[in-house]
Scaffold this active site. Structure first.
Site, PDB file in Angstrom:
ATOM      1  N   ARG A   1     -10.165 -11.622   1.816  1.00 43.02           N
ATOM      2  CA  ARG A   1     -10.967 -12.714   1.247  1.00 43.02           C
ATOM      3  C   ARG A   1     -10.245 -14.051   1.388  1.00 43.02           C
ATOM      4  O   ARG A   1     -10.888 -15.089   1.503  1.00 43.02           O
ATOM      5  CB  ARG A   1     -11.306 -12.387  -0.220  1.00 43.02           C
ATOM      6  CG  ARG A   1     -10.109 -12.250  -1.108  1.00 43.02           C
ATOM      7  CD  ARG A   1     -10.413 -11.510  -2.409  1.00 43.02           C
ATOM      8  NE  ARG A   1     -10.538 -10.052  -2.215  1.00 43.02           N
ATOM      9  CZ  ARG A   1     -10.798  -9.191  -3.194  1.00 43.02           C
ATOM     10  NH1 ARG A   1     -10.979  -9.627  -4.435  1.00 43.02           N
ATOM     11  NH2 ARG A   1     -10.891  -7.904  -2.938  1.00 43.02           N
TER      12      ARG A   1
ATOM     13  N   LYS B   1       0.844  -1.192   0.000  1.00 49.69           N
ATOM     14  CA  LYS B   1       0.000   0.000   0.000  1.00 49.69           C
ATOM     15  C   LYS B   1       0.880   1.244   0.000  1.00 49.69           C
ATOM     16  O   LYS B   1       2.000   1.209   0.503  1.00 49.69           O
ATOM     17  CB  LYS B   1      -0.870   0.020   1.270  1.00 49.69           C
ATOM     18  CG  LYS B   1      -2.002  -0.982   1.269  1.00 49.69           C
ATOM     19  CD  LYS B   1      -2.899  -0.795   2.480  1.00 49.69           C
ATOM     20  CE  LYS B   1      -4.033  -1.811   2.489  1.00 49.69           C
ATOM     21  NZ  LYS B   1      -4.987  -1.653   1.371  1.00 49.69           N
TER      22      LYS B   1
HETATM   23  N1  BES Z   1      -8.189  -3.689   4.113  1.00 48.71           N
HETATM   24  C1  BES Z   1      -8.322  -3.322   2.757  1.00 48.71           C
HETATM   25  C2  BES Z   1      -9.626  -2.588   2.448  1.00 48.71           C
HETATM   26  C3  BES Z   1      -9.816  -1.259   3.123  1.00 48.71           C
HETATM   27  C4  BES Z   1      -9.533  -0.081   2.467  1.00 48.71           C
HETATM   28  C5  BES Z   1     -10.331  -1.193   4.396  1.00 48.71           C
HETATM   29  C6  BES Z   1      -9.737   1.135   3.070  1.00 48.71           C
HETATM   30  C7  BES Z   1     -10.541   0.031   5.019  1.00 48.71           C
HETATM   31  C8  BES Z   1     -10.245   1.193   4.351  1.00 48.71           C
HETATM   32  C9  BES Z   1      -8.264  -4.572   1.888  1.00 48.71           C
HETATM   33  O1  BES Z   1      -7.497  -5.601   2.365  1.00 48.71           O
HETATM   34  C10 BES Z   1      -7.682  -4.155   0.592  1.00 48.71           C
HETATM   35  O2  BES Z   1      -6.545  -3.772   0.584  1.00 48.71           O
HETATM   36  N2  BES Z   1      -8.459  -4.237  -0.475  1.00 48.71           N
HETATM   37  C11 BES Z   1      -7.994  -3.876  -1.761  1.00 48.71           C
HETATM   38  C12 BES Z   1      -8.461  -4.911  -2.755  1.00 48.71           C
HETATM   39  C13 BES Z   1      -7.846  -4.778  -4.101  1.00 48.71           C
HETATM   40  C14 BES Z   1      -6.379  -5.105  -4.034  1.00 48.71           C
HETATM   41  C15 BES Z   1      -8.556  -5.711  -5.044  1.00 48.71           C
HETATM   42  C16 BES Z   1      -8.558  -2.505  -2.105  1.00 48.71           C
HETATM   43  O3  BES Z   1      -9.716  -2.238  -1.721  1.00 48.71           O
HETATM   44  O4  BES Z   1      -7.869  -1.711  -2.677  1.00 48.71           O
HETATM   45 MN    MN Z   2      -5.462  -5.411   1.813  1.00 42.25          MN
END
Ligand code: BES
Ligand code: MN
Ligand code: ZN
Length: 503
Positions: free
Chosen positions: A345, A271
């Site tokens: 997931r 991230k």
């Molecule tokens: N934990 C994150 C989602 C999230 C984002 C929670 C902002 C709270 C606030 C999750 O694990 C994630 O990183 N999801 C990705 C999925 C993508 C890589 C398909 C996302 O939402 O960017």
């Molecule tokens: Mn994530």
């Protein structure tokens, strides 16, 4: 744990008005419908209350809103808070009144002249929920002012026994919400998978059966998907199973499943640095499951509910999962991990499957801070709701509506599912940028039996919010604890027994 402010009901005592310490709240329906307490305080303040009620400031108030008189002559109290509230207020109006009072309260004691207000207890819950502050990480103030205890909330009412009885389950609910908020607020160096599991083991004191499955057991079970997420972390992955057996012996339980990623760096699909600190709340789903289990046990819910949380940390190291790795889930399917940041997931896939194999649940609800895409779709107002069962889904939506927790149903469908096709494995873990929350839900559905009524709640937008929300200050909201507690009460509790008890 942060404990809710002390809340109790007492028989209305008009003679106490003159000498009460702290703040006094009066509930006023309209300028000409004053109850005995309002008339008494008006007399003691030589008409100051009546002048305020005749003013523009009062007439502009909406139900649940408050104006205050500071340090009024004729009273010992430091303020009189005048709340506009219909006698037959709705639950939402009563809680809103409580929220407003909590914002004014500070550490002062608060006496609410609630008289015959039917939702007096709910008003008290509103005060308690909004008076939360996460202070575990702050050094306690050493000066006298800083250490002064928080003043209690007293509801002065016509029928204290009735209101006391109504307060019992509401206190349990407030405690559950606070547990959830504390867990979500805790930083990842404090709330590790190990300390999280230890905190959940404390639920045994309330009669919850708690088991902690360690990595060796998870390997035995074949949870290669969940385990792949924690490979890069020094904190061991765990699944914690919490059983509350308040219902009939043979009744299939409701299963609550939570994503408990104690920190989500994204893994090698790293991230960006800006905002990464927010990923300390990525265990929000597991936090809600913990809070609901606490509430159910604390109020002795007559239902069988099992909570299962997957506790992992998504970090980087020489052992971490790489993009492109293929892992095998407990169900037997292989997953190509295209993006290590789509880890929630991978965790839920194995916990959902395990929950069904072991407990054959009557219904299954998972909660997860699963996708950023749900924030794009619904903002911070409503959680995304996905389901394979209209009846269970509608019950969840109704419970959320009643409790003032926003929720909105989103679609599922084969066309979305197709996007998870992998060239080399049975599926891949992402479906592309578009409809990101839906393809995430489709991925989960692959691990849900058609015969299991299932609801997936994507709480990424609502679990922790940077502005205040209806019942919470900025930060962790506890979204879902009240709704799921109500869902259990409305749909899974044995009503016959409850009626017998009353008689
Ligand atoms: N934990 C994150 C989602 C999230 C984002 C929670 C902002 C709270 C606030 C999750 O694990 C994630 O990183 N999801 C990705 C999925 C993508 C890589 C398909 C996302 O939402 O960017
Ligand atoms: Mn994530
Ligand atoms: Zn995550």
């Amino acid at each position: 744990m942060t404990t809710p402010v002390s809340l109790s009901a007492q028989l209305m005592d008009l003679d106490a008005c003159a000498t009460l310490e702290g703040r006094i709240a009066l509930l006023v329906d309209g300028p000409d419908a004053l109850d005995a307490a309002t008339r008494r305080v008006n007399r003691l303040t030589k008409g100051a209350v009546a002048r305020l009620l005749a003013s523009d400031r009062f007439s502009k108030l909406k139900p649940g809103e408050t104006v205050s008189l500071a340090f009024p002559a004729g009273l010992q109290a430091e303020a009189v808070d005048i709340v506009r509230l219909p006698r037959r207020a709705t639950l939402a109006e009563a809680r809103k009144a409580g929220v407003g009072l909590a914002k004014l309260k500070g550490k002062a004691a608060l006496t609410v002249m609630a008289g015959t207000q039917r939702h007096a207890a709910e008003l008290g819950l509103g005060v308690a929920l909004r008076a939360y502050a996460y202070e575990d990480m702050k050094t306690p103030a050493k000066d006298a002012a800083g250490t002064a205890a928080t003043g209690a909330v007293t509801l002065m009412v016509g029928k204290p026994d009735e209101i006391e009885a109504a307060l019992v389950p509401l206190r349990a609910a407030a405690e559950g919400v606070f547990l959830t908020r504390d867990l979500i607020s805790a930083p990842a160096n404090i709330l590790t998978t190990t300390s999280f599991a230890a905190r959940l083991e404390e639920l045994r004191e309330l009669g919850v059966e708690v088991e902690v499955l360690e990595e060796a057991a998870l390997e035995q079970l074949g949870m290669g998907s969940l385990l792949s997420v924690g490979h890069g972390s020094d904190s061991p992955s765990k699944v914690v199973v919490m059983q509350w057996k308040g219902g009939a012996n043979d009744a299939a339980p409701l299963a609550l499943v939570g994503k408990g990623v104690v920190f989500d760096t994204g893994g090698y699909s790293l991230k960006p640095a800006g905002g990464m600190e927010d990923m300390t709340m990525d265990m929000g789903g597991a936090g809600v499951v913990a809070g609901v289990m606490h509430t159910l046990a604390r109020r002795g819910a007559r239902a069988n509910v099992v909570g299962l949380v997957g506790l992992v940390e998504n970090m980087i190291s020489g052992r971490a999962t790489r993009p492109g790795d293929v892992v095998r889930a407990m169900k037997g399917d292989t997953i190509e991990v295209i993006n290590t940041d789509a880890e929630g997931r991978l965790v839920l896939a194995d916990v959902l499957w395990y929950a069904q194999e072991r407990f054959k649940p009557a219904g299954m609800i998972d909660l997860a801070t699963l996708t950023g895409a749900i924030i794009i779709a619904l903002g911070h107002e409503k959680a995304g709701v996905f389901s394979n069962d209209d009846a269970l889904c509608n019950a969840v939506l109704k419970a959320a509506e009643t409790e003032g927790e926003g929720a909105w149903r989103m679609p599922l469908g084969a066309a979305y599912d197709k996007k998870l096709k992998s060239q080399i494995a049975d599926m891949k873990n992402v479906g592309g940028r578009d409809a990101g929350s839906i393809t995430a839900a489709q991925f989960l559905q692959r691990f849900v039996n058609e015969s299991t009524p299932w609801v997936h709640l994507d709480i990424a937008g609502v679990a922790s919010v940077k502005a205040e929300t209806a019942y919470a200050p900025q930060g962790a909201s506890g979204w879902g604890v009240l709704a799921l507690n109500r869902l259990v009460a409305d749909r899974f509790e044995t009503k016959a027994d409850a009626a017998k008890d009353k008689a």
